[in-house]
Design a protein around this motif. Structure first.
Motif, PDB file in Angstrom:
ATOM      1  N   UNK A 130      25.831  59.662  47.407  1.00 54.80           N
ATOM      2  CA  UNK A 130      24.976  58.601  46.902  1.00 54.80           C
ATOM      3  C   UNK A 130      23.580  58.690  47.471  1.00 54.80           C
ATOM      4  N   UNK A 131      22.689  57.903  46.905  1.00 57.78           N
ATOM      5  CA  UNK A 131      21.323  57.822  47.404  1.00 57.78           C
ATOM      6  C   UNK A 131      21.263  56.854  48.589  1.00 57.78           C
ATOM      7  N   UNK A 132      20.222  57.023  49.430  1.00 54.11           N
ATOM      8  CA  UNK A 132      20.120  56.168  50.609  1.00 54.11           C
ATOM      9  C   UNK A 132      18.674  56.168  51.109  1.00 54.11           C
ATOM     10  N   UNK A 133      18.223  55.022  51.644  1.00 57.76           N
ATOM     11  CA  UNK A 133      16.975  55.001  52.392  1.00 57.76           C
ATOM     12  C   UNK A 133      17.197  55.788  53.673  1.00 57.76           C
ATOM     13  N   UNK A 134      16.454  56.883  53.827  1.00 59.27           N
ATOM     14  CA  UNK A 134      16.644  57.796  54.951  1.00 59.27           C
ATOM     15  C   UNK A 134      15.370  57.761  55.775  1.00 59.27           C
ATOM     16  N   UNK A 135      15.307  56.852  56.746  1.00 59.52           N
ATOM     17  CA  UNK A 135      14.055  56.620  57.436  1.00 59.52           C
ATOM     18  C   UNK A 135      13.043  56.060  56.451  1.00 59.52           C
ATOM     19  N   UNK A 136      11.882  56.709  56.348  1.00 64.36           N
ATOM     20  CA  UNK A 136      10.840  56.243  55.435  1.00 64.36           C
ATOM     21  C   UNK A 136      10.880  56.944  54.085  1.00 64.36           C
ATOM     22  N   UNK A 137      11.827  57.846  53.893  1.00 62.78           N
ATOM     23  CA  UNK A 137      11.959  58.494  52.596  1.00 62.78           C
ATOM     24  C   UNK A 137      13.232  58.003  51.914  1.00 62.78           C
ATOM     25  N   UNK A 138      13.413  58.427  50.677  1.00 57.37           N
ATOM     26  CA  UNK A 138      14.627  58.114  49.936  1.00 57.37           C
ATOM     27  C   UNK A 138      15.339  59.423  49.629  1.00 57.37           C
ATOM     28  N   UNK A 160      34.955  70.371  49.206  1.00 51.90           N
ATOM     29  CA  UNK A 160      33.852  69.467  49.534  1.00 51.90           C
ATOM     30  C   UNK A 160      34.221  68.493  50.646  1.00 51.90           C
ATOM     31  N   UNK A 161      33.285  68.267  51.533  1.00 50.86           N
ATOM     32  CA  UNK A 161      33.398  67.219  52.537  1.00 50.86           C
ATOM     33  C   UNK A 161      32.549  66.065  52.024  1.00 50.86           C
ATOM     34  N   UNK A 162      33.198  64.951  51.671  1.00 48.31           N
ATOM     35  CA  UNK A 162      32.551  63.849  50.970  1.00 48.31           C
ATOM     36  C   UNK A 162      31.804  62.987  51.979  1.00 48.31           C
ATOM     37  N   UNK A 163      30.493  63.182  52.056  1.00 45.57           N
ATOM     38  CA  UNK A 163      29.691  62.499  53.068  1.00 45.57           C
ATOM     39  C   UNK A 163      29.286  61.110  52.589  1.00 45.57           C
ATOM     40  N   UNK A 164      29.614  60.124  53.405  1.00 41.69           N
ATOM     41  CA  UNK A 164      29.351  58.723  53.079  1.00 41.69           C
ATOM     42  C   UNK A 164      28.429  58.132  54.133  1.00 41.69           C
ATOM     43  N   UNK A 165      27.185  57.839  53.719  1.00 37.97           N
ATOM     44  CA  UNK A 165      26.198  57.263  54.613  1.00 37.97           C
ATOM     45  C   UNK A 165      26.213  55.738  54.563  1.00 37.97           C
ATOM     46  N   UNK A 166      26.954  55.190  53.610  1.00 36.77           N
ATOM     47  CA  UNK A 166      27.076  53.741  53.496  1.00 36.77           C
ATOM     48  C   UNK A 166      28.355  53.425  52.731  1.00 36.77           C
ATOM     49  N   UNK A 167      28.720  52.150  52.704  1.00 36.92           N
ATOM     50  CA  UNK A 167      30.018  51.781  52.124  1.00 36.92           C
ATOM     51  C   UNK A 167      30.086  52.037  50.626  1.00 36.92           C
ATOM     52  N   UNK A 168      28.975  51.910  49.917  1.00 35.50           N
ATOM     53  CA  UNK A 168      28.980  52.197  48.486  1.00 35.50           C
ATOM     54  C   UNK A 168      29.259  53.652  48.185  1.00 35.50           C
ATOM     55  N   UNK A 169      28.867  54.545  49.111  1.00 35.37           N
ATOM     56  CA  UNK A 169      29.153  55.963  48.928  1.00 35.37           C
ATOM     57  C   UNK A 169      30.661  56.215  48.965  1.00 35.37           C
TER      58      UNK A 169
END
Length: 297
Positions: A130-138, A160-169
């Motif tokens: 998924x998309x995520x605010x990554x510091x000051x970029x997206x 694939x290793x399914x990377x989840x940076x937030x719960x929606x991911x």
């Protein structure tokens, strides 16, 4: 495997970290050597990004990836190779060019992001869910693109290793599974502490773990000073762990680390709690990792 975990060394990443820690590997040789030294220290998996040897910044050059992978495969040290598939998603907001993004914006299509994985065929790759605010970029990864990307990875035979940076991911990763785009038992990774994704704390870790599919394997990492605490909590909960200079630059407060030192520290921490690290071949057998190139390496 009871009381055994898969230990990943994320040896360089793509962040602007080379000026902070002189040991962050930059050239293909340095990155390959870091993966090899991490494997000697006990890492099961080497997670690979490429960097531009001239600037130290992120590289999407296939020649850089190919040299890194060839050097690892030609060495006498066995390690599972995990290539990032998350490149080319950087959007830098700009008031001057809001639709196109500002200086540093670089967006690749699913096919372009998949190219290093599709051509080099490692055992594993990451898929950022998924998309995520990554510091000051997206970091931009739309759902329809993710479906296309997941299909390309599936067709390649790479896990694939399914990377989840937030719960929606995590929710969307389960959607990919439901749609038949992930083969076998899925492998999840919780990426904790990234500004501004999910927190690196036990409450968030447990929340995400408790929402996994029943047949899922999982891993988690924290960044900075939370690297080892999250690794220990994860291992005690039955998950796999990740350390390395992509996520944390210091061995102790103010002391720059080398990748193999972080791996050694994690191995000793695990062993003191009667937890062993899987060998690369044990990981291939247990997780059903297909090496599309054949052989053990």
């Amino acid at each position: 495997m009871k009381n055994k975990v898969l230990l990943t060394a994320a040896v360089t990443g793509a962040g602007d970290t080379t000026k902070i820690n002189e040991y962050v590997p930059v050239t293909p040789k340095e990155i390959a050597d870091a993966a090899i030294e991490s494997a000697k220290a006990g890492a099961t998996v080497a997670h690979i990004h490429a960097r531009d040897p001239k600037t130290g910044g992120v590289s999407h050059n296939m020649d850089h990836y190919r040299e890194i992978v060839d050097r690892i495969r030609e060495s006498e040290i066995d390690v599972v190779i995990n290539i990032t598939a998350g490149g080319g998603g950087d959007f830098i907001p700009s008031l001057d060019t809001p639709a196109a993004g500002g200086n540093g914006t670089f967006i690749q299509t699913p096919g372009e992001r998949h190219k290093p994985v599709g051509e080099l065929l490692p055992e594993m790759c990451t898929l950022d869910c998924g998309s995520v605010n990554f510091g000051d970029m997206i970091y931009v990864s739309p759902t329809d693109w993710l479906r296309q990307h997941a299909k390309l990875i599936q067709e390649s035979g790479v896990k694939p290793e399914l990377e989840c940076f937030d719960t929606g991911h995590l929710r969307f990763a389960k959607k990919l599974i439901d749609e038949g785009l992930i083969d076998g038992d899925p492998m999840f990774q919780f990426c904790l502490g990234i500004p501004w994704g999910a927190d690196a704390d036990i409450e968030t870790l447990m929340y995400m773990k408790n929402r996994l599919p029943e047949n899922a394997h999982w891993s988690a990492f924290g960044i900075g000073r939370m690297q080892l605490p999250i690794a220990m909590q994860t291992a005690m909960l039955g998950g796999n762990i990740r350390v390395g200079l992509e996520d944390n630059l210091y061995l102790t407060r103010g002391v720059p680390a080398r990748n193999e030192q972080l791996v050694d520290k994690a191995v000793n921490m695990l062993n003191s709690n009667n937890i062993e690290v899987m060998t690369p071949q044990e990981a291939r057998d247990y997780y059903g990792l297909k090496n599309p190139r054949g052989g053990n390496k």
